[in-house]
Write a protein that holds these residues in place. Structure first.
Motif, PDB file in Angstrom:
ATOM      1  N   PHE A   1       4.714  10.963  -7.862  1.00 30.05           N
ATOM      2  CA  PHE A   1       5.616  10.176  -7.020  1.00 30.05           C
ATOM      3  C   PHE A   1       5.051   8.780  -6.797  1.00 30.05           C
ATOM      4  CE2 PHE A   1       7.481   8.673  -3.048  1.00 30.05           C
ATOM      5  CZ  PHE A   1       8.819   8.822  -3.355  1.00 30.05           C
ATOM      6  N   ARG A   2       3.735   8.673  -6.592  1.00 31.00           N
ATOM      7  CA  ARG A   2       3.135   7.342  -6.443  1.00 31.00           C
ATOM      8  C   ARG A   2       3.401   6.511  -7.691  1.00 31.00           C
ATOM      9  NH1 ARG A   2      -1.597   9.996  -4.811  1.00 31.00           N
ATOM     10  NH2 ARG A   2      -2.694   9.200  -6.657  1.00 31.00           N
ATOM     11  N   ALA A   3       3.284   7.139  -8.862  1.00 33.84           N
ATOM     12  CA  ALA A   3       3.528   6.419 -10.111  1.00 33.84           C
ATOM     13  C   ALA A   3       4.968   5.929 -10.191  1.00 33.84           C
ATOM     14  CB  ALA A   3       3.202   7.315 -11.306  1.00 33.84           C
ATOM     15  N   ALA A   4       5.914   6.766  -9.745  1.00 37.92           N
ATOM     16  CA  ALA A   4       7.324   6.382  -9.768  1.00 37.92           C
ATOM     17  C   ALA A   4       7.580   5.211  -8.822  1.00 37.92           C
ATOM     18  CB  ALA A   4       8.194   7.571  -9.384  1.00 37.92           C
ATOM     19  N   VAL A   5       6.959   5.254  -7.645  1.00 39.53           N
ATOM     20  CA  VAL A   5       7.120   4.167  -6.677  1.00 39.53           C
ATOM     21  C   VAL A   5       6.548   2.868  -7.229  1.00 39.53           C
ATOM     22  CG1 VAL A   5       6.417   3.313  -4.413  1.00 39.53           C
ATOM     23  CG2 VAL A   5       7.157   5.676  -4.667  1.00 39.53           C
TER      24      VAL A   5
ATOM     25  N   GLU B   1      -2.909   2.265  -3.886  1.00 41.96           N
ATOM     26  CA  GLU B   1      -2.439   3.624  -3.642  1.00 41.96           C
ATOM     27  C   GLU B   1      -3.550   4.485  -3.077  1.00 41.96           C
ATOM     28  OE1 GLU B   1      -1.549   5.917  -7.268  1.00 41.96           O
ATOM     29  OE2 GLU B   1      -1.976   4.092  -8.399  1.00 41.96           O
ATOM     30  N   VAL B   2      -3.190   5.320  -2.099  1.00 42.52           N
ATOM     31  CA  VAL B   2      -4.125   6.253  -1.479  1.00 42.52           C
ATOM     32  C   VAL B   2      -3.442   7.603  -1.356  1.00 42.52           C
ATOM     33  CG1 VAL B   2      -5.355   4.458  -0.208  1.00 42.52           C
ATOM     34  CG2 VAL B   2      -3.416   5.616   0.865  1.00 42.52           C
ATOM     35  N   ALA B   3      -4.246   8.676  -1.213  1.00 46.20           N
ATOM     36  CA  ALA B   3      -3.691  10.029  -1.217  1.00 46.20           C
ATOM     37  C   ALA B   3      -4.079  10.847   0.005  1.00 46.20           C
ATOM     38  CB  ALA B   3      -4.134  10.765  -2.483  1.00 46.20           C
ATOM     39  N   SER B   4      -4.706  10.221   1.013  1.00 37.51           N
ATOM     40  CA  SER B   4      -5.097  10.948   2.218  1.00 37.51           C
ATOM     41  C   SER B   4      -5.179   9.989   3.388  1.00 37.51           C
ATOM     42  CB  SER B   4      -6.457  11.630   2.020  1.00 37.51           C
ATOM     43  OG  SER B   4      -7.482  10.653   1.891  1.00 37.51           O
ATOM     44  N   VAL B   5      -5.233  10.543   4.589  1.00 39.08           N
ATOM     45  CA  VAL B   5      -5.324   9.706   5.783  1.00 39.08           C
ATOM     46  C   VAL B   5      -6.655   8.964   5.809  1.00 39.08           C
ATOM     47  CG1 VAL B   5      -5.475   9.748   8.296  1.00 39.08           C
ATOM     48  CG2 VAL B   5      -3.732  11.104   7.132  1.00 39.08           C
ATOM     49  N   SER B   6      -7.749   9.628   5.414  1.00 41.64           N
ATOM     50  CA  SER B   6      -9.047   8.947   5.419  1.00 41.64           C
ATOM     51  C   SER B   6      -9.047   7.764   4.461  1.00 41.64           C
ATOM     52  CB  SER B   6     -10.162   9.931   5.050  1.00 41.64           C
ATOM     53  OG  SER B   6      -9.940  10.502   3.767  1.00 41.64           O
ATOM     54  N   ALA B   7      -8.434   7.936   3.291  1.00 47.93           N
ATOM     55  CA  ALA B   7      -8.343   6.831   2.331  1.00 47.93           C
ATOM     56  C   ALA B   7      -7.435   5.726   2.867  1.00 47.93           C
ATOM     57  CB  ALA B   7      -7.833   7.341   0.986  1.00 47.93           C
ATOM     58  N   LEU B   8      -6.396   6.108   3.611  1.00 49.63           N
ATOM     59  CA  LEU B   8      -5.494   5.123   4.211  1.00 49.63           C
ATOM     60  C   LEU B   8      -6.244   4.248   5.209  1.00 49.63           C
ATOM     61  CD1 LEU B   8      -2.637   3.997   4.893  1.00 49.63           C
ATOM     62  CD2 LEU B   8      -2.426   5.871   6.549  1.00 49.63           C
TER      63      LEU B   8
ATOM     64  N   ILE C   1       8.387   7.347   3.511  1.00 51.79           N
ATOM     65  CA  ILE C   1       8.992   7.968   2.334  1.00 51.79           C
ATOM     66  C   ILE C   1       8.724   9.463   2.442  1.00 51.79           C
ATOM     67  CG2 ILE C   1       8.989   8.122  -0.179  1.00 51.79           C
ATOM     68  CD1 ILE C   1       8.154   5.306  -0.375  1.00 51.79           C
ATOM     69  N   SER C   2       9.789  10.259   2.532  1.00 56.25           N
ATOM     70  CA  SER C   2       9.587  11.683   2.804  1.00 56.25           C
ATOM     71  C   SER C   2      10.642  12.535   2.111  1.00 56.25           C
ATOM     72  CB  SER C   2       9.640  11.927   4.317  1.00 56.25           C
ATOM     73  OG  SER C   2       9.509  13.302   4.618  1.00 56.25           O
ATOM     74  N   SER C   3      10.233  13.756   1.755  1.00 57.54           N
ATOM     75  CA  SER C   3      11.187  14.730   1.205  1.00 57.54           C
ATOM     76  C   SER C   3      11.997  15.389   2.313  1.00 57.54           C
ATOM     77  CB  SER C   3      10.441  15.795   0.396  1.00 57.54           C
ATOM     78  OG  SER C   3       9.469  16.430   1.199  1.00 57.54           O
ATOM     79  N   ASN C   4      11.558  15.204   3.557  1.00 56.10           N
ATOM     80  CA  ASN C   4      12.258  15.769   4.713  1.00 56.10           C
ATOM     81  C   ASN C   4      13.186  14.700   5.294  1.00 56.10           C
ATOM     82  OD1 ASN C   4      13.107  16.926   7.094  1.00 56.10           O
ATOM     83  ND2 ASN C   4      11.098  17.714   7.666  1.00 56.10           N
ATOM     84  N   ASP C   5      14.468  14.778   4.945  1.00 54.65           N
ATOM     85  CA  ASP C   5      15.412  13.771   5.420  1.00 54.65           C
ATOM     86  C   ASP C   5      16.333  14.315   6.505  1.00 54.65           C
ATOM     87  OD1 ASP C   5      16.868  15.469   3.845  1.00 54.65           O
ATOM     88  OD2 ASP C   5      17.742  13.921   2.561  1.00 54.65           O
TER      89      ASP C   5
ATOM     90  N   LEU D   1       0.853  -1.186   0.000  1.00 53.78           N
ATOM     91  CA  LEU D   1       0.000   0.000   0.000  1.00 53.78           C
ATOM     92  C   LEU D   1       0.889   1.237   0.000  1.00 53.78           C
ATOM     93  CD1 LEU D   1      -2.690   1.536   0.341  1.00 53.78           C
ATOM     94  CD2 LEU D   1      -2.548   1.072   2.802  1.00 53.78           C
ATOM     95  N   VAL D   2       0.755   2.069  -1.031  1.00 55.63           N
ATOM     96  CA  VAL D   2       1.530   3.305  -1.148  1.00 55.63           C
ATOM     97  C   VAL D   2       0.622   4.476  -0.774  1.00 55.63           C
ATOM     98  CG1 VAL D   2       2.878   4.791  -2.663  1.00 55.63           C
ATOM     99  CG2 VAL D   2       2.948   2.309  -2.979  1.00 55.63           C
ATOM    100  N   ALA D   3       0.990   5.202   0.294  1.00 54.98           N
ATOM    101  CA  ALA D   3       0.177   6.314   0.789  1.00 54.98           C
ATOM    102  C   ALA D   3       0.949   7.614   0.606  1.00 54.98           C
ATOM    103  CB  ALA D   3      -0.175   6.093   2.260  1.00 54.98           C
ATOM    104  N   ASP D   4       0.581   8.366  -0.427  1.00 59.79           N
ATOM    105  CA  ASP D   4       1.268   9.615  -0.754  1.00 59.79           C
ATOM    106  C   ASP D   4       0.314  10.469  -1.575  1.00 59.79           C
ATOM    107  OD1 ASP D   4       3.053  11.484  -2.415  1.00 59.79           O
ATOM    108  OD2 ASP D   4       4.525  10.575  -1.079  1.00 59.79           O
ATOM    109  N   ASP D   5       0.293  11.784  -1.337  1.00 54.93           N
ATOM    110  CA  ASP D   5      -0.667  12.632  -2.042  1.00 54.93           C
ATOM    111  C   ASP D   5      -0.133  13.218  -3.342  1.00 54.93           C
ATOM    112  OD1 ASP D   5       1.102  14.267  -0.669  1.00 54.93           O
ATOM    113  OD2 ASP D   5      -0.365  15.852  -0.317  1.00 54.93           O
ATOM    114  N   HIS D   6       1.047  12.782  -3.795  1.00 51.46           N
ATOM    115  CA  HIS D   6       1.589  13.260  -5.063  1.00 51.46           C
ATOM    116  C   HIS D   6       1.471  12.157  -6.119  1.00 51.46           C
ATOM    117  CE1 HIS D   6       3.489  16.047  -2.190  1.00 51.46           C
ATOM    118  NE2 HIS D   6       3.444  16.909  -3.188  1.00 51.46           N
ATOM    119  N   PRO D   7       0.571  12.297  -7.092  1.00 48.82           N
ATOM    120  CA  PRO D   7       0.339  11.245  -8.091  1.00 48.82           C
ATOM    121  C   PRO D   7       1.598  10.835  -8.849  1.00 48.82           C
ATOM    122  CG  PRO D   7      -1.354  12.940  -8.232  1.00 48.82           C
ATOM    123  CD  PRO D   7      -0.312  13.460  -7.298  1.00 48.82           C
TER     124      PRO D   7
END
Length: 219
Positions: free
Chosen positions: A15-19, A34-41, A84-88, A7-13
């Motif tokens: 990036f989800r496609a790349a994953v 794939e989901v794009a929000s906490v409620s969908a998760l 998976i985050s842009s904040n490392d 399950l890939v949970a990310d709101d950027h389409p």
């Protein structure tokens, strides 16, 4: 390694496609959601009990920093989660580890590293970049207290943090108002908080880059 369900949970389409592309190329993944929000998760986790692994972004709509990770650890403690985050920032990576993630993949990392991380985790290993940040006693305390909450109580806590009243929480979660009152009382007791405001402030410390305030020097 047998085929797994991810399950890939990310709101950027994009990036989800790349994953998803990277995981397909790896050949170890049989099914991907794939989901794009906490409620969908939350809906996906409830509907797909056979998910083997979650790749989780920290900044989806509805998230309070590490709140989605904490909820997943309470709802499905056996389910491995890779952030998976842009904040490392090293502190963010350390906090992800302390709150129960089994891995951390910076979004700046090569796409190929995603497949390698998934393989490592499914073989029982962890996959974190080198850590420079020290372990936080506050985070250890917070993780310990949050672990006392049931998944439903975590949902109630998240609603409390959004400033919702008991009646509103009951509507959002489909519960009786008296049931919400019982949950609120239990949440405050388990978190060792004296008020809803104090509990909401405590939850705010789950924000990814939260830092404890240093004591002020004496004048």
């Amino acid at each position: 390694m047998s085929l797994i369900k991810v399950l890939v949970a990310d709101d950027h389409p994009l990036f989800r496609a790349a994953v998803l592309h990277a995981l397909r190329d790896g050949g170890a993944v049989g099914e991907m959601l794939e989901v794009a929000s906490v409620s969908a998760l939350t809906e996906a986790v409830a509907e797909h009990a056979d998910v083997d692994l979650v790749l989780l972004d920290l900044t989806m709509p509805g998230a309070h920093g590490f709140s989605s990770l904490v909820w997943l650890r309470g709802e499905r403690p056996e389910l491995p989660v890779i952030i998976i985050s842009s904040n490392d920032n090293p502190r963010v990576i350390r906090r992800a580890q302390q709150f129960g993630a089994v891995g951390f993949i910076p979004k700046s990392a090569p796409v190929e590293s995603i497949g390698a991380a998934v393989s490592a985790v499914m073989e029982g290993d962890t996959c974190f970049p080198p850590l420079a940040a020290v372990r936080s006693e506050h985070d250890a305390m917070l993780a310990s207290r949050l672990a006392r909450l049931t998944p439903q109580q975590i949902r109630v806590l998240l609603c409390m943090a959004d400033g919702l009243l008991n009646k509103q929480i009951a509507h959002v979660l489909g519960l009786a108002e008296n049931t919400v009152k019982v949950h609120v009382t239990a949440v405050l007791k388990k978190l060792e908080c004296n008020s809803r405001t104090q509990a909401a402030v405590l939850l705010k410390t789950l924000e990814a880059e939260w830092e404890p305030e240093l004591p002020r020097a004496a004048p």
